[in-house]
Design a protein around this motif. Structure first.
Motif, PDB file in Angstrom:
ATOM      1  N   GLY A 116      -8.430   1.760  -0.613  1.00  0.00           N
ATOM      2  CA  GLY A 116      -7.559   2.373   0.370  1.00  0.00           C
ATOM      3  C   GLY A 116      -7.911   1.927   1.773  1.00  0.00           C
ATOM      4  N   ASN A 125       0.718   5.566   0.583  1.00  0.00           N
ATOM      5  CA  ASN A 125      -0.095   6.742   0.883  1.00  0.00           C
ATOM      6  C   ASN A 125       0.162   7.826  -0.162  1.00  0.00           C
ATOM      7  OD1 ASN A 125       2.268   8.191   1.642  1.00  0.00           O
ATOM      8  ND2 ASN A 125       2.076   7.489   3.762  1.00  0.00           N
ATOM      9  N   SER A 126      -0.626   8.881  -0.091  1.00  0.00           N
ATOM     10  CA  SER A 126      -0.523   9.964  -1.082  1.00  0.00           C
ATOM     11  C   SER A 126       0.862  10.585  -1.115  1.00  0.00           C
ATOM     12  CB  SER A 126      -1.558  11.056  -0.784  1.00  0.00           C
ATOM     13  OG  SER A 126      -2.849  10.546  -0.913  1.00  0.00           O
ATOM     14  N   GLN A 127       1.489  10.745   0.049  1.00  0.00           N
ATOM     15  CA  GLN A 127       2.819  11.360   0.091  1.00  0.00           C
ATOM     16  C   GLN A 127       3.858  10.491  -0.603  1.00  0.00           C
ATOM     17  OE1 GLN A 127       3.732  14.588   1.236  1.00  0.00           O
ATOM     18  NE2 GLN A 127       5.409  13.932  -0.079  1.00  0.00           N
ATOM     19  N   THR A 128       3.798   9.190  -0.370  1.00  0.00           N
ATOM     20  CA  THR A 128       4.753   8.276  -0.997  1.00  0.00           C
ATOM     21  C   THR A 128       4.619   8.319  -2.516  1.00  0.00           C
ATOM     22  OG1 THR A 128       4.723   6.836   0.929  1.00  0.00           O
ATOM     23  CG2 THR A 128       5.478   5.858  -1.141  1.00  0.00           C
ATOM     24  N   LYS A 169       0.873  -1.173   0.000  1.00  0.00           N
ATOM     25  CA  LYS A 169       0.000   0.000   0.000  1.00  0.00           C
ATOM     26  C   LYS A 169       0.906   1.218   0.000  1.00  0.00           C
ATOM     27  CE  LYS A 169      -2.919  -2.342   3.188  1.00  0.00           C
ATOM     28  NZ  LYS A 169      -2.779  -2.548   4.585  1.00  0.00           N
ATOM     29  N   GLY A 213      -1.719   2.493   6.568  1.00  0.00           N
ATOM     30  CA  GLY A 213      -2.708   2.393   5.497  1.00  0.00           C
ATOM     31  C   GLY A 213      -2.158   2.936   4.205  1.00  0.00           C
ATOM     32  N   GLY A 214      -3.005   3.007   3.228  1.00  0.00           N
ATOM     33  CA  GLY A 214      -2.592   3.531   1.936  1.00  0.00           C
ATOM     34  C   GLY A 214      -3.476   3.015   0.828  1.00  0.00           C
ATOM     35  N   PHE A 215      -3.074   3.293  -0.381  1.00  0.00           N
ATOM     36  CA  PHE A 215      -3.837   2.907  -1.566  1.00  0.00           C
ATOM     37  C   PHE A 215      -3.186   1.723  -2.255  1.00  0.00           C
ATOM     38  CE2 PHE A 215      -4.680   7.425  -0.962  1.00  0.00           C
ATOM     39  CZ  PHE A 215      -6.066   7.436  -0.992  1.00  0.00           C
ATOM     40  N   GLY A 255      -3.684  13.124  -3.495  1.00  0.00           N
ATOM     41  CA  GLY A 255      -4.808  12.790  -2.623  1.00  0.00           C
ATOM     42  C   GLY A 255      -6.146  12.964  -3.329  1.00  0.00           C
ATOM     43  N   ARG A 298       1.396  16.327  -2.923  1.00  0.00           N
ATOM     44  CA  ARG A 298       0.591  15.408  -2.120  1.00  0.00           C
ATOM     45  C   ARG A 298      -0.890  15.736  -2.210  1.00  0.00           C
ATOM     46  NH1 ARG A 298      -2.670  14.965   1.229  1.00  0.00           N
ATOM     47  NH2 ARG A 298      -2.438  17.068   1.991  1.00  0.00           N
ATOM     48  N   PRO A 302      -7.405   3.434   5.736  1.00  0.00           N
ATOM     49  CA  PRO A 302      -7.009   4.633   6.487  1.00  0.00           C
ATOM     50  C   PRO A 302      -6.038   4.317   7.620  1.00  0.00           C
ATOM     51  CG  PRO A 302      -9.183   3.910   7.183  1.00  0.00           C
ATOM     52  CD  PRO A 302      -8.745   2.983   6.079  1.00  0.00           C
TER      53      PRO A 302
END
Length: 150
Positions: A60, A30-33, A28, A66-68, A46, A42, A62
């Motif tokens: 995703g 996240n938006s920042q990664t 997974k 978490g992450g997408f 997002g 970011r 939370p």
């Protein structure tokens, strides 16, 4: 225009990161990664991920850890499916001679050639899926795509 715009391009870039990591168990991001890996902001990632989650392209989870992640295998998600979220790809091309030229009498000199190019682009978008990104580096070395940024 018979291509696709910036938002669709950024969405494909974001999903390319998830596709490149798809075979990793439990992966997974996240938006920042994703933003860091694809040199995007970011907040933009997002927003894109939220839209693509609503469309069923990503799932995703939370919270911390978490992450997408892709909701389907990369081979099952076409570029056309992504581009359609951000572009009206089925609309007729805008005549380069301005509104009211094509469709009123003889078409402009570019009409048939542009229609052919649009059809080629649509076919390519429909036939190309995210699996193509599973064979490329997760984060290219600096300079890899310098010509694309120009």
């Amino acid at each position: 225009m018979f291509g696709y715009g910036k938002m669709a391009n950024y969405a494909i870039a974001s999903l390319s990161y998830l596709a490149a990591n798809y075979d990793k168990e439990g992966f997974k991001a996240n938006s920042q990664t994703i933003a860091t890996a694809r040199n995007l902001s970011r907040p933009l990632v997002g927003k894109l991920m939220s839209q693509m989650s609503t469309a069923g392209l990503v799932n995703g989870t939370p919270g911390p850890g978490g992450g997408f992640f892709l909701s389907r295998p990369p081979s099952d998600i076409t570029l056309l499916e992504i581009v359609r979220l951000f572009e009206k790809v089925e609309e007729a091309l805008m005549c380069p001679f301005g509104p009211g030229w094509c469709g009123n009498g003889d078409p402009c000199p570019f009409h048939y050639e542009l229609e052919d190019k649009r059809d080629e682009m649509m076919k390519w978008l429909e036939e190309t899926n995210l699996e193509v990104f599973t064979k490329h580096p997760i984060k290219p070395e600096k300079g890899w795509c310098d010509t694309a940024a120009s």
